[in-house]
Scaffold this active site. Structure first.
Site, PDB file in Angstrom:
ATOM      1  N   ASP A  67      42.942  41.981  46.519  1.00 30.59           N
ATOM      2  CA  ASP A  67      43.338  42.975  45.513  1.00 30.59           C
ATOM      3  C   ASP A  67      44.851  42.927  45.309  1.00 30.59           C
ATOM      4  O   ASP A  67      45.349  42.984  44.182  1.00 30.59           O
ATOM      5  CB  ASP A  67      42.955  44.394  45.963  1.00 30.59           C
ATOM      6  CG  ASP A  67      41.463  44.673  45.820  1.00 30.59           C
ATOM      7  OD1 ASP A  67      40.762  43.842  45.206  1.00 30.59           O
ATOM      8  OD2 ASP A  67      41.007  45.713  46.328  1.00 30.59           O
TER       9      ASP A  67
ATOM     10  N   GLU B 121      39.772  41.815  51.646  1.00 29.81           N
ATOM     11  CA  GLU B 121      39.579  42.387  50.308  1.00 29.81           C
ATOM     12  C   GLU B 121      40.863  43.058  49.821  1.00 29.81           C
ATOM     13  O   GLU B 121      41.255  42.904  48.663  1.00 29.81           O
ATOM     14  CB  GLU B 121      38.422  43.392  50.297  1.00 29.81           C
ATOM     15  CG  GLU B 121      37.058  42.766  50.501  1.00 29.81           C
ATOM     16  CD  GLU B 121      36.759  41.655  49.504  1.00 29.81           C
ATOM     17  OE1 GLU B 121      37.089  41.804  48.308  1.00 29.81           O
ATOM     18  OE2 GLU B 121      36.218  40.622  49.926  1.00 29.81           O
TER      19      GLU B 121
ATOM     20  N   HIS C 231      41.489  38.211  41.793  1.00 28.59           N
ATOM     21  CA  HIS C 231      41.075  38.654  43.121  1.00 28.59           C
ATOM     22  C   HIS C 231      40.412  37.485  43.873  1.00 28.59           C
ATOM     23  O   HIS C 231      40.742  37.216  45.025  1.00 28.59           O
ATOM     24  CB  HIS C 231      40.122  39.851  42.971  1.00 28.59           C
ATOM     25  CG  HIS C 231      39.415  40.247  44.229  1.00 28.59           C
ATOM     26  ND1 HIS C 231      39.813  41.300  45.005  1.00 28.59           N
ATOM     27  CD2 HIS C 231      38.339  39.707  44.849  1.00 28.59           C
ATOM     28  CE1 HIS C 231      39.000  41.409  46.050  1.00 28.59           C
ATOM     29  NE2 HIS C 231      38.095  40.449  45.981  1.00 28.59           N
ATOM     30  N   GLU C 232      39.509  36.781  43.190  1.00 33.05           N
ATOM     31  CA  GLU C 232      38.827  35.644  43.832  1.00 33.05           C
ATOM     32  C   GLU C 232      39.828  34.534  44.189  1.00 33.05           C
ATOM     33  O   GLU C 232      39.744  33.938  45.255  1.00 33.05           O
ATOM     34  CB  GLU C 232      37.734  35.074  42.914  1.00 33.05           C
ATOM     35  CG  GLU C 232      36.608  36.044  42.577  1.00 33.05           C
ATOM     36  CD  GLU C 232      35.888  36.582  43.803  1.00 33.05           C
ATOM     37  OE1 GLU C 232      35.813  35.864  44.816  1.00 33.05           O
ATOM     38  OE2 GLU C 232      35.427  37.739  43.758  1.00 33.05           O
TER      39      GLU C 232
ATOM     40  N   HIS D 139      41.594  35.359  47.320  1.00 31.12           N
ATOM     41  CA  HIS D 139      40.857  34.972  48.533  1.00 31.12           C
ATOM     42  C   HIS D 139      41.167  33.529  48.901  1.00 31.12           C
ATOM     43  O   HIS D 139      41.381  33.197  50.058  1.00 31.12           O
ATOM     44  CB  HIS D 139      39.338  35.091  48.307  1.00 31.12           C
ATOM     45  CG  HIS D 139      38.809  36.480  48.465  1.00 31.12           C
ATOM     46  ND1 HIS D 139      39.058  37.238  49.577  1.00 31.12           N
ATOM     47  CD2 HIS D 139      38.020  37.239  47.659  1.00 31.12           C
ATOM     48  CE1 HIS D 139      38.445  38.413  49.443  1.00 31.12           C
ATOM     49  NE2 HIS D 139      37.823  38.439  48.282  1.00 31.12           N
TER      50      HIS D 139
HETATM   51 ZN   LIG Z   1      36.663  39.927  47.419  1.00 28.96          ZN
END
Ligand SMILES: [Zn+2]
Length: 423
Positions: free
Chosen positions: A355, A351, A273-274, A277
């Site tokens: 995801d 976000e 997930h990071e 980003h």
């Molecule tokens: Zn996040």
């Protein structure tokens, strides 16, 4: 209408809006859960999470009412002008007088806030089992943040005031350039300069977890030299992970509490997930947007700052830069609220994308189970009101995230729920 009336109206309106949102949120607390969320909390723990939400919302009602009263008293009794008088009598130099004014204001607000902060940490967080901080850490944190604010705030404020007196017309442009460079510098060196003052960061040790993370990073072509573990457990049992830095200074930071709470696959999912980003350039985009916002703010400030009525609205006989700045910040706050609404919309969208990135690499089930654990361990609210989420939340709520991940995986996960989601 005078500036004074507008300022008072803004402060009262903001207070009322925040109270309405709190009320709506409270009403939603006993809502029935959608089937996707049933059973993630044990019954006893779910009641505890509702109690935690109620306690925090009562606490915030008291503290925001108190703040409202203090600010209104300051306005109606001319408190800002009074402090400014002290500051200008202490220092003839205009930069020093401005610094003294903000220093006095800062310490008054600290003295007012500290009892609230002590109550929140040592009573509320303690009662619900989150607080791991002792008095020594609390005192050290407070003193360190004072020193940091005095040094950084002092430097920034002196430069802004200096620009103002040197270059009246283009003041906003110079200040904007300076703040932008400073923002980029802090983004790059935050982990090296600020974090070590409060936490210990150690490179993630070799082993199964490091291997699993490296394997994933290699698979997605992400050059990851810096994975650090931070001792978040020193203060709270709540877990987290974040991405920081730019270019070769980029690093992923995992809380030690996260490593304790999640399985290796779940941690890899959080990491994916990071990385998502980063791959979607959210960090860079966020920085550009915040630099643009700063520019807009300083430009509008430059239109108002020389207007003597801003200072007189706060009760001054003689206009000063610092009083005009305080009045401006209050007048600007509706715009800054709108800007933060806009930033939250973008952040929630990001976000979902992050995801989606983890789901794309087959980590959907692990991500969902990690999100569930993180939610339960921090006693998060499963049913906040939509309006409250819209205004305050930088992340979508758990239910929305789960549904979005389901929709990416075309319901495959939903059907195999029993086996796939539990770890
Ligand atoms: Zn996040």
């Amino acid at each position: 209408m005078s500036f004074f009336t507008i300022i008072v109206a803004i402060i009262i309106a903001e207070y009322l809006i925040s109270q309405v949102l709190e009320q709506l949120n409270s009403k939603n607390r006993n809502q029935e859960l959608p089937k996707e969320l049933q059973g993630i909390y044990e019954d006893e723990k779910y009641r505890k999470s509702q109690e935690y939400g109620k306690t925090n919302s009562r606490f915030s009602a008291v503290s925001s009412l108190f703040q409202l009263v203090v600010v209104l008293l300051m306005l109606f009794l001319g408190g800002f002008a009074y402090i400014d008088n002290i500051a200008t009598q202490l220092f003839e130099n205009k930069i020093l007088a401005t610094l003294a004014f903000f220093a006095i204001l800062y310490f008054i607000s600290e003295i007012i806030n500290i009892p609230f902060s002590i109550y929140s940490t040592f009573v509320i967080e303690e009662k619900f089992g989150f607080n791991k901080m002792n008095v020594k850490t609390f005192v050290a944190d407070t003193v360190k943040s004072w020193i940091l604010t005095i040094i950084l705030g002092g430097i920034i404020m002196s430069i802004i005031v200096w620009f103002y007196y040197q270059t009246t017309d283009l003041f906003w442009l110079y200040t904007w350039a300076f703040i932008s460079v400073f923002t980029i510098f802090m983004t790059m060196f935050y982990s090296n300069l600020i974090v070590p003052l409060f936490n210990k960061q150690t490179p993630l040790e070799e082993g199964e977890l490091r291997q699993a993370i490296n394997d994933f990073a290699t698979k997605v072509g992400f050059k990851l030299d810096n994975i650090y573990v931070i001792d978040g457990s020193k203060r709270s049992s709540k877990a987290n992970a974040y991405f920081t830095g730019l270019g070769h200074k980029k690093r992923i930071v995992l809380y030690d509490t996260l490593i304790n709470d999640l399985s290796i696959n779940e941690i890899v999912a959080v990491l994916a997930h990071e990385i998502g980003h980063y791959k979607h350039k959210h960090t860079t985009l966020g920085m550009i947007l915040s630099i643009l916002q700063t520019g807009l703010m300083f430009y509008i400030l430059s239109l108002f700052i020389s207007n003597p009525e801003l200072s007189t609205a706060l009760g001054a006989d003689k206009p000063t830069f610092e009083l005009a700045l305080v009045a401006f910040m209050i007048l600007f706050s509706p715009i800054s609220t709108l800007l933060s609404l806009f930033m939250n919309i973008i952040s929630r969208k990001n976000e979902y994308q992050a995801d989606g990135y983890a789901a794309k690499y087959g980590l959907a089930a692990e991500l969902i189970s990690a999100l569930k654990k993180l939610t339960v361990n921090s006693l998060s609210n499963l049913t906040p009101h939509a309006a409250y989420v819209f205004v305050y939340y930088s992340h979508p709520i758990l239910y929305q995230r789960i549904m979005a991940i389901y929709s990416i995986t075309n319901g495959e996960l939903q059907n195999t729920k029993g086996g796939a989601i539990r770890d």
